[in-house]
Design a protein around this motif. Structure first.
Motif, PDB file in Angstrom:
ATOM      1  N   PRO A 247     -10.957  -4.049  -8.360  1.00  0.00           N
ATOM      2  CA  PRO A 247     -11.717  -4.249  -7.125  1.00  0.00           C
ATOM      3  C   PRO A 247     -11.032  -3.598  -5.923  1.00  0.00           C
ATOM      4  O   PRO A 247      -9.843  -3.356  -5.923  1.00  0.00           O
ATOM      5  CB  PRO A 247     -11.773  -5.775  -6.978  1.00  0.00           C
ATOM      6  CG  PRO A 247     -10.620  -6.294  -7.752  1.00  0.00           C
ATOM      7  CD  PRO A 247     -10.340  -5.307  -8.845  1.00  0.00           C
ATOM      8  N   PHE A 248     -11.862  -3.354  -4.907  1.00  0.00           N
ATOM      9  CA  PHE A 248     -11.412  -2.633  -3.717  1.00  0.00           C
ATOM     10  C   PHE A 248     -11.212  -3.587  -2.544  1.00  0.00           C
ATOM     11  O   PHE A 248     -11.904  -4.594  -2.433  1.00  0.00           O
ATOM     12  CB  PHE A 248     -12.460  -1.579  -3.324  1.00  0.00           C
ATOM     13  CG  PHE A 248     -12.809  -0.647  -4.439  1.00  0.00           C
ATOM     14  CD1 PHE A 248     -11.885   0.271  -4.913  1.00  0.00           C
ATOM     15  CD2 PHE A 248     -14.051  -0.687  -5.034  1.00  0.00           C
ATOM     16  CE1 PHE A 248     -12.192   1.136  -5.955  1.00  0.00           C
ATOM     17  CE2 PHE A 248     -14.374   0.173  -6.082  1.00  0.00           C
ATOM     18  CZ  PHE A 248     -13.449   1.084  -6.538  1.00  0.00           C
ATOM     19  N   PRO A 249     -10.282  -3.228  -1.646  1.00  0.00           N
ATOM     20  CA  PRO A 249     -10.144  -4.026  -0.429  1.00  0.00           C
ATOM     21  C   PRO A 249     -11.336  -3.788   0.498  1.00  0.00           C
ATOM     22  O   PRO A 249     -11.976  -2.742   0.377  1.00  0.00           O
ATOM     23  CB  PRO A 249      -8.854  -3.508   0.188  1.00  0.00           C
ATOM     24  CG  PRO A 249      -8.567  -2.199  -0.446  1.00  0.00           C
ATOM     25  CD  PRO A 249      -9.308  -2.159  -1.746  1.00  0.00           C
ATOM     26  N   PRO A 250     -11.600  -4.722   1.386  1.00  0.00           N
ATOM     27  CA  PRO A 250     -10.877  -5.971   1.630  1.00  0.00           C
ATOM     28  C   PRO A 250     -11.138  -6.973   0.497  1.00  0.00           C
ATOM     29  O   PRO A 250     -12.247  -7.061  -0.033  1.00  0.00           O
ATOM     30  CB  PRO A 250     -11.430  -6.465   2.966  1.00  0.00           C
ATOM     31  CG  PRO A 250     -12.798  -5.876   3.054  1.00  0.00           C
ATOM     32  CD  PRO A 250     -12.735  -4.559   2.310  1.00  0.00           C
ATOM     33  N   PHE A 251     -10.094  -7.712   0.144  1.00  0.00           N
ATOM     34  CA  PHE A 251     -10.156  -8.625  -0.984  1.00  0.00           C
ATOM     35  C   PHE A 251     -10.736  -9.976  -0.597  1.00  0.00           C
ATOM     36  O   PHE A 251     -10.551 -10.446   0.518  1.00  0.00           O
ATOM     37  CB  PHE A 251      -8.761  -8.822  -1.593  1.00  0.00           C
ATOM     38  CG  PHE A 251      -8.187  -7.553  -2.141  1.00  0.00           C
ATOM     39  CD1 PHE A 251      -8.744  -6.951  -3.262  1.00  0.00           C
ATOM     40  CD2 PHE A 251      -7.113  -6.939  -1.533  1.00  0.00           C
ATOM     41  CE1 PHE A 251      -8.233  -5.764  -3.771  1.00  0.00           C
ATOM     42  CE2 PHE A 251      -6.587  -5.760  -2.031  1.00  0.00           C
ATOM     43  CZ  PHE A 251      -7.148  -5.164  -3.145  1.00  0.00           C
ATOM     44  N   THR A 252     -11.422 -10.572  -1.546  1.00  0.00           N
ATOM     45  CA  THR A 252     -11.833 -11.966  -1.473  1.00  0.00           C
ATOM     46  C   THR A 252     -10.876 -12.744  -2.368  1.00  0.00           C
ATOM     47  O   THR A 252     -10.088 -12.139  -3.112  1.00  0.00           O
ATOM     48  CB  THR A 252     -13.266 -12.150  -1.993  1.00  0.00           C
ATOM     49  OG1 THR A 252     -13.283 -11.812  -3.398  1.00  0.00           O
ATOM     50  CG2 THR A 252     -14.271 -11.279  -1.229  1.00  0.00           C
ATOM     51  N   HIS A 253     -10.978 -14.056  -2.347  1.00  0.00           N
ATOM     52  CA  HIS A 253     -10.120 -14.848  -3.236  1.00  0.00           C
ATOM     53  C   HIS A 253     -10.341 -14.418  -4.687  1.00  0.00           C
ATOM     54  O   HIS A 253      -9.386 -14.200  -5.438  1.00  0.00           O
ATOM     55  CB  HIS A 253     -10.402 -16.342  -3.053  1.00  0.00           C
ATOM     56  CG  HIS A 253      -9.457 -17.199  -3.825  1.00  0.00           C
ATOM     57  ND1 HIS A 253      -9.820 -17.816  -4.998  1.00  0.00           N
ATOM     58  CD2 HIS A 253      -8.161 -17.522  -3.602  1.00  0.00           C
ATOM     59  CE1 HIS A 253      -8.776 -18.486  -5.470  1.00  0.00           C
ATOM     60  NE2 HIS A 253      -7.757 -18.329  -4.645  1.00  0.00           N
TER      61      HIS A 253
END
Length: 153
Positions: free
Chosen positions: A7-13
């Motif tokens: 997955p790519f930033p911005p990250f979720t929890h």
């Protein structure tokens, strides 16, 4: 072709946990070439007292590491995240050529490029000799234990 690693930033929890588990899974292969592909070509590391820059140095560093640290097995857990940064706690166990087992504890700070590759890694690590009977980790994390916290001591 542009490299990327979701997955790519911005990250979720949820995506931060996915990133941490993907790193744990890759490092547990003990395959330096495979592991290096998760990092930018000019990635910078501080690992203990060593500064590593770029994939070629990452491969060389990990090759030497896993020649020394036999039967290496790693656990990571998410500590915190924000935007394109993730902080993790980790423990790994390994033995030396003489059969002495160690458990290493530490924290890592990660910074990612927009394409999901890690551009910066800072690792602080402490080592503790353990008896083989004190081992906790015996291979990659089973599916049933994914996401579980690692014990402090």
């Amino acid at each position: 072709m542009t490299e990327s690693r979701p997955p790519f930033p911005p990250f979720t929890h949820e995506t931060a946990i996915q990133k941490v588990q993907a790193a744990e899974d890759a490092w547990n292969t003990r395959d330096p070439e495979r592991v290096s592909l998760a990092y930018t070509v000019d990635s910078q590391w501080r690992n203990r007292d060593v500064h590593v820059v770029g994939r070629a140095e990452i491969v060389a560093f990990l090759t030497q590491k896993w020649q020394r640290e036999l039967d290496y097995v790693l656990r990571k857990s998410l500590w915190d995240f924000h935007d394109n940064r993730i902080a993790v706690r980790f423990q790994y166990e390994c033995r030396d050529a003489g059969g002495q087992w160690f458990r290493s504890y530490g924290n890592e700070l990660w910074e990612f490029s927009p394409d999901g590759l890690m551009a910066r890694r800072e690792a602080s690590i402490n080592d503790r000799r353990i008896d083989e009977t004190q081992r906790r980790y015996f291979g990659p994390r089973p599916e049933s234990e994914r996401g579980a916290e690692i014990v402090l001591w």
